[in-house]
Design a protein around this motif. Structure first.
Motif, short mmCIF file in Angstrom:
data_model
loop_
_atom_site.label_atom_id
_atom_site.label_comp_id
_atom_site.label_asym_id
_atom_site.label_seq_id
_atom_site.Cartn_x
_atom_site.Cartn_y
_atom_site.Cartn_z
N ALA A 1 0.83 -1.22 0.00
CA ALA A 1 0.00 0.00 0.00
C ALA A 1 0.87 1.26 0.00
O ALA A 1 0.68 2.16 0.82
N ASP A 2 1.84 1.30 -0.90
CA ASP A 2 2.74 2.46 -1.06
C ASP A 2 3.66 2.72 0.13
O ASP A 2 4.21 3.81 0.27
N ASN A 3 3.81 1.75 1.03
CA ASN A 3 4.74 1.86 2.16
C ASN A 3 5.77 0.75 2.06
O ASN A 3 5.42 -0.40 1.78
N VAL A 4 7.03 1.07 2.32
CA VAL A 4 8.06 0.04 2.42
C VAL A 4 7.98 -0.52 3.84
O VAL A 4 8.10 0.23 4.81
N VAL A 5 7.75 -1.82 3.93
CA VAL A 5 7.54 -2.49 5.21
C VAL A 5 8.62 -3.55 5.40
O VAL A 5 8.96 -4.27 4.46
N ALA A 6 9.14 -3.63 6.62
CA ALA A 6 10.08 -4.68 7.00
C ALA A 6 9.35 -5.68 7.89
O ALA A 6 8.65 -5.28 8.83
N ILE A 7 9.50 -6.96 7.59
CA ILE A 7 8.92 -8.03 8.39
C ILE A 7 10.07 -8.82 8.99
O ILE A 7 10.96 -9.27 8.27
N TYR A 8 10.05 -8.96 10.31
CA TYR A 8 11.13 -9.60 11.06
C TYR A 8 10.66 -10.92 11.63
O TYR A 8 9.52 -11.03 12.09
N ASN A 9 11.55 -11.91 11.67
CA ASN A 9 11.30 -13.18 12.33
C ASN A 9 12.30 -13.27 13.48
O ASN A 9 13.51 -13.39 13.26
N THR A 10 11.78 -13.17 14.71
CA THR A 10 12.64 -13.19 15.90
C THR A 10 12.23 -14.36 16.79
O THR A 10 11.15 -14.93 16.60
N PRO A 11 13.03 -14.71 17.78
CA PRO A 11 12.62 -15.76 18.71
C PRO A 11 11.31 -15.42 19.44
O PRO A 11 10.60 -16.31 19.88
N GLY B 1 8.80 -13.93 17.96
CA GLY B 1 7.72 -13.93 16.98
C GLY B 1 8.02 -13.00 15.81
O GLY B 1 9.14 -12.52 15.65
N PHE B 2 6.99 -12.76 15.03
CA PHE B 2 7.10 -11.88 13.85
C PHE B 2 6.67 -10.47 14.22
O PHE B 2 5.73 -10.28 15.00
N PHE B 3 7.34 -9.48 13.61
CA PHE B 3 7.02 -8.07 13.83
C PHE B 3 7.15 -7.34 12.50
O PHE B 3 7.84 -7.81 11.59
N ALA B 4 6.51 -6.16 12.41
CA ALA B 4 6.60 -5.36 11.19
C ALA B 4 6.80 -3.89 11.55
O ALA B 4 6.15 -3.37 12.45
N THR B 5 7.73 -3.26 10.83
CA THR B 5 7.99 -1.82 10.98
C THR B 5 8.13 -1.21 9.60
O THR B 5 8.18 -1.92 8.59
N ALA B 6 8.27 0.11 9.58
CA ALA B 6 8.67 0.77 8.34
C ALA B 6 9.99 0.16 7.91
O ALA B 6 10.83 -0.20 8.75
N GLY B 7 10.19 0.04 6.62
CA GLY B 7 11.38 -0.63 6.09
C GLY B 7 12.52 0.29 5.75
O GLY B 7 13.55 -0.15 5.23
N MET B 8 12.36 1.59 6.03
CA MET B 8 13.41 2.56 5.73
C MET B 8 13.88 3.20 7.03
O MET B 8 13.07 3.63 7.86
N CYS B 9 15.19 3.30 7.21
CA CYS B 9 15.77 3.93 8.40
C CYS B 9 15.33 5.39 8.47
O CYS B 9 15.28 6.09 7.44
N THR B 10 15.02 5.86 9.65
CA THR B 10 14.58 7.24 9.83
C THR B 10 15.73 8.23 9.79
O THR B 10 15.51 9.43 9.70
N HIS B 11 16.96 7.75 9.80
CA HIS B 11 18.12 8.65 9.79
C HIS B 11 18.37 9.23 8.41
O HIS B 11 18.42 10.44 8.25
N GLU B 12 18.54 8.37 7.40
CA GLU B 12 18.81 8.87 6.05
C GLU B 12 18.01 8.14 4.99
O GLU B 12 18.45 7.99 3.86
N ASP B 13 16.83 7.65 5.38
CA ASP B 13 15.92 7.00 4.43
C ASP B 13 16.60 5.86 3.67
O ASP B 13 16.41 5.70 2.48
N GLU B 14 17.40 5.09 4.39
CA GLU B 14 18.10 3.93 3.82
C GLU B 14 17.28 2.68 4.11
O GLU B 14 16.71 2.52 5.19
N SER B 15 17.23 1.76 3.15
CA SER B 15 16.52 0.50 3.35
C SER B 15 17.16 -0.31 4.47
O SER B 15 18.39 -0.41 4.55
N LEU B 16 16.31 -0.87 5.32
CA LEU B 16 16.81 -1.74 6.39
C LEU B 16 17.11 -3.15 5.89
O LEU B 16 17.70 -3.95 6.60
N ASP B 17 16.73 -3.43 4.64
CA ASP B 17 17.04 -4.72 4.04
C ASP B 17 18.55 -4.91 4.06
O ASP B 17 19.30 -4.02 3.68
#
Length: 103
Positions: A25-35, A37-53
């Motif tokens: 939906a026009d948002n870059v989303v990051a999906i994480y798999n951690t011990p 469980g799963f979580f979702a955040t914005a997928g771009m760093c708030t510092h310099e708009d760099e992908s967290l991928d």
């Protein structure tokens, strides 16, 4: 625009202690798999708009690959400089081995 649930990926698509990013939906989303469980955040760093991928995920924390700003994947809270602005977080649910994100 009202937030809607999106079928983002299969649970198998995200390795343990890792993430994937995608556009929902026009948002870059990051999906994480951690011990924890799963979580979702914005997928771009708030510092310099760099992908967290490609960032390092460890103990529920994502480290940006560009300048090593760190964020809690559960809350989106910025944990270390140069990141000072928190990440947006998204509701997430698992149904039939599919990850659904509300964006």
């Amino acid at each position: 625009m009202t937030a809607q649930w999106h079928d983002a990926c299969a649970t198998d698509d995200v390795d343990d202690e890792d993430l994937i990013t995608m556009k929902l939906a026009d948002n870059v989303v990051a999906i994480y798999n951690t011990p924890e469980g799963f979580f979702a955040t914005a997928g771009m760093c708030t510092h310099e708009d760099e992908s967290l991928d490609g960032g390092l995920v460890m103990d529920g924390v994502i480290e940006c690959p560009l300048h090593q700003g760190r964020f809690c994947v559960r809350t989106g809270r910025a944990l270390s400089a140069p990141a000072v602005e928190n990440l947006v977080t998204y509701d997430l649910k698992i149904e039939d081995d599919r990850v659904w994100v509300k964006v």
